[in-house]
Design an enzyme around this catalytic site. Structure first.
Site, mmCIF file in Angstrom:
data_model
loop_
_atom_site.group_PDB
_atom_site.id
_atom_site.type_symbol
_atom_site.label_atom_id
_atom_site.label_comp_id
_atom_site.label_asym_id
_atom_site.label_seq_id
_atom_site.Cartn_x
_atom_site.Cartn_y
_atom_site.Cartn_z
ATOM 1 C CB SER A 67 12.395 -20.196 33.591
ATOM 2 O OG SER A 67 13.570 -19.509 33.274
ATOM 3 N NE ARG A 525 18.709 -30.681 22.313
ATOM 4 C CZ ARG A 525 17.553 -30.164 21.893
ATOM 5 N NH1 ARG A 525 17.540 -29.418 20.797
ATOM 6 N NH2 ARG A 525 16.431 -30.391 22.544
#
Length: 556
Positions: A67, A525
């Site tokens: 990708s 995160r």
């Protein structure tokens, strides 16, 4: 398992031995690593794909791509019979298979798994695995490893479909299993014919649009998407598509180009600049499953105005909601089908987009981060739309609703707005790739909706203004110490952390903040939003300090 089958598996796995120290995990993106480390993994995924075909008695797919990763990387993933991702139930087996230290261990694993799953290995049943790859130089050698893996299962055939985008392979697998025409040319023809159908249904008064031209300039990430978009463009003379960074001019895949780069850096990709000021521009990622648009301002100095996946979702939702209202407006109660339209986002969607969708009166649902969760939730609706800000998403139509639309259009030829709306929705269901997010089909749907609305890219971008945001990551000793709920927006462990985050967040106008453990590394995160960039930055930094206090890298 008979001796012939055992011998085939031992031979193929002995040809592609696992490099020392390599341990991979199958995620949303399948397996990804430096291409030189992957032959063993790709061979074993070939075995996995053949077993999946035997279990489901269907065609499966195997795609070789990494990708948006750099060109030296590659990867491999499976397309399930419905065109979606590999069933989550099989992911632990995929990990065990990839990491088996020797051919003998591998054989033992397969024996145990086929027994548990009730998979017949008698070689009587013929199954097929479709193989696709992107334009990476390492793809050819890895394709051979995949073929070896597939054909080491007696009765399994590997069919090389050539160079494809990831969404094309998923579309072809889905179409094959639905008994539809399923070549790459059939894909192009279905997209172009449904695009033309939607163009023909644009009301006459909107044919002359305000500030909208028929040209879009697309950054192809120097990958497979640029090449395929050029082929598709030949069937679309109502739309001028100029492809840059197609990879045919020596540009490097994903190097300063592509949707991932544009979305994260918010700068023009290579080959774009001040000459493109005000023009409608779009960017695909390396395997063409992500799409973002952007505008180059007159005095840009390389900066762009990003029109991301949240804005694409909002455009699709607005248009589909309008068609559903036409559909229901003049229906009598007997014929009326109150279709349930659902929008699905993750907590990373900008709060301004969520507020806009709610103001439209739409049902907005949240899932944990990851395409598999979004897709699963969207499938619960008559029409489910999901997108991530990175530009990956699609629209799903239930079989029952498509059946109702087909019956509605077959029995009614009055030319009413309701009938036209039904025809438009049917055309969207054929144009959009319902297997996975697809940058090519997404691009065509954006373009036809803008023409239908008579909107320029600037008008579209003004639907709402994103709240400033900041993302950070905090290194921790053990990411599993953070446990979340409510689509990853609320921390339940460690105790007290969520209360501390709430206390900090309320200090900021339009403040919103959440933390979640990474799926791949020992970091937590942090995402923060607020009414100004300075406030978003301060909120993110304060919450990062809280995370560090509660379970920093020095904590046990």
């Amino acid at each position: 398992m008979n001796e012939e089958q055992q011998s085939l598996l031992l031979n193929s796995s002995s040809r592609f031995l696992l490099p020392q120290g390599v341990k991979l995990s199958y995620g949303t993106a399948g397996f990804r690593a430096d291409a030189s480390l992957l032959p063993s993994t790709v061979c074993r995924v070939g075995i996995l794909a053949a077993l999946r075909s035997l279990k489901t008695r269907s065609v499966t797919g195997l795609m070789i791509t990494a990708s948006h990763n750099e060109v030296s990387d590659n990867g491999v993933k499976i397309a399930d019979p419905n065109g979606g991702m590999l069933s989550q139930h099989w992911e632990p087996f995929a990990d065990a298979l990839a990491d088996a230290p020797s051919p003998q261990h591998l054989l033992q694993l397969i024996n145990e798994f086929v027994e548990k799953e009730g998979i017949s290995m008698d070689g009587v049943r013929q199954v097929e695995v479709l193989l696709g790859r992107d334009t990476r130089p390492s793809g050819d050698a890895l394709l051979e490893a995949a073929k070896q893996g597939v054909t080491s299962i007696v009765g399994a055939v590997a069919t090389d479909m050539g160079i494809l985008t990831t969404p094309q392979l998923h579309w072809i697998v889905r179409a094959r299993n639905k008994g539809m025409k399923a070549s790459e040319q059939d894909y192009f023809e279905q997209l172009s014919s449904s695009f033309w159908c939607l163009m023909d249904l644009i009301p006459t008064e909107k044919r002359k649009f305000d500030g909208m031209d028929d040209k879009v300039v697309v950054d192809g990430a120097n990958g497979v998407g640029g090449v395929k978009l050029k082929e598709l463009g030949k069937l679309l003379n109502a739309l001028v598509i100029e492809v840059r960074n197609s990879g045919e001019d020596g540009g490097v895949l994903n190097d300063g180009v592509g949707a991932d780069y544009v979305q994260k850096e918010k700068v023009v990709p290579h080959g774009f600049g001040s000459k493109d000021a005000g023009i409608r521009c779009a960017s695909l990622d390396g395997d063409a499953d992500r799409l973002v648009y952007f505008i180059v301002p007159p005095e840009s100095n390389g900066r762009i105005d990003l029109v991301d996946g949240d804005k694409i979702l909002s455009l699709f939702a607005l248009f589909i909601r309008e068609q559903l209202s036409f559909l229901n407006e003049k229906e009598d109660v007997k014929n009326c089908h109150q279709a349930r339209l659902g929008v699905v986002q993750t907590a990373y969607a900008n709060g301004a987009s969520t507020n806009y969708l709610k103001r439209l009166g739409l049902e907005v649902n949240f899932t944990p981060t990851g395409v598999k969760y979004l897709h699963e939730k969207a499938a619960e609706f008559d029409i489910g739309i999901y997108f991530e800000a990175n530009g990956h998403g699609t629209v799903l139509f239930s079989e029952s609703f498509i059946g109702w639309l087909e019956a509605r259009t077959n029995e009614n030829t009055s030319g009413s707005e309701g009938e036209k709306a039904a025809l438009r929705l049917l055309a969207i269901s054929k144009l959009i790739n319902q297997a996975v997010g697809d940058a090519l089909s997404g691009l065509l749907l954006v373009e036809v909706i803008l023409q239908h609305m008579g909107w320029s890219v600037h008008r579209w971008n003004e639907l709402y203004h994103d709240l400033p945001s900041r993302q950070l990551k905090v290194k921790v000793a053990d990411r599993t110490a953070v446990v979340t709920t409510n689509a990853e927006t609320v921390v339940v462990s460690p105790p007290g952390l969520q209360e501390a985050i709430n206390e900090e967040t309320v200090k900021y106008p339009q403040g919103r903040c959440f933390v979640r453990p990474s799926g791949t590394e020992d970091v937590v995160r942090v995402y923060a939003e607020a009414s100004s960039q300075e406030a978003a930055d301060t909120l993110a930094n304060c919450v990062a300090k809280l995370v560090d206090q509660f379970l920093g890298s020095n904590s046990s």
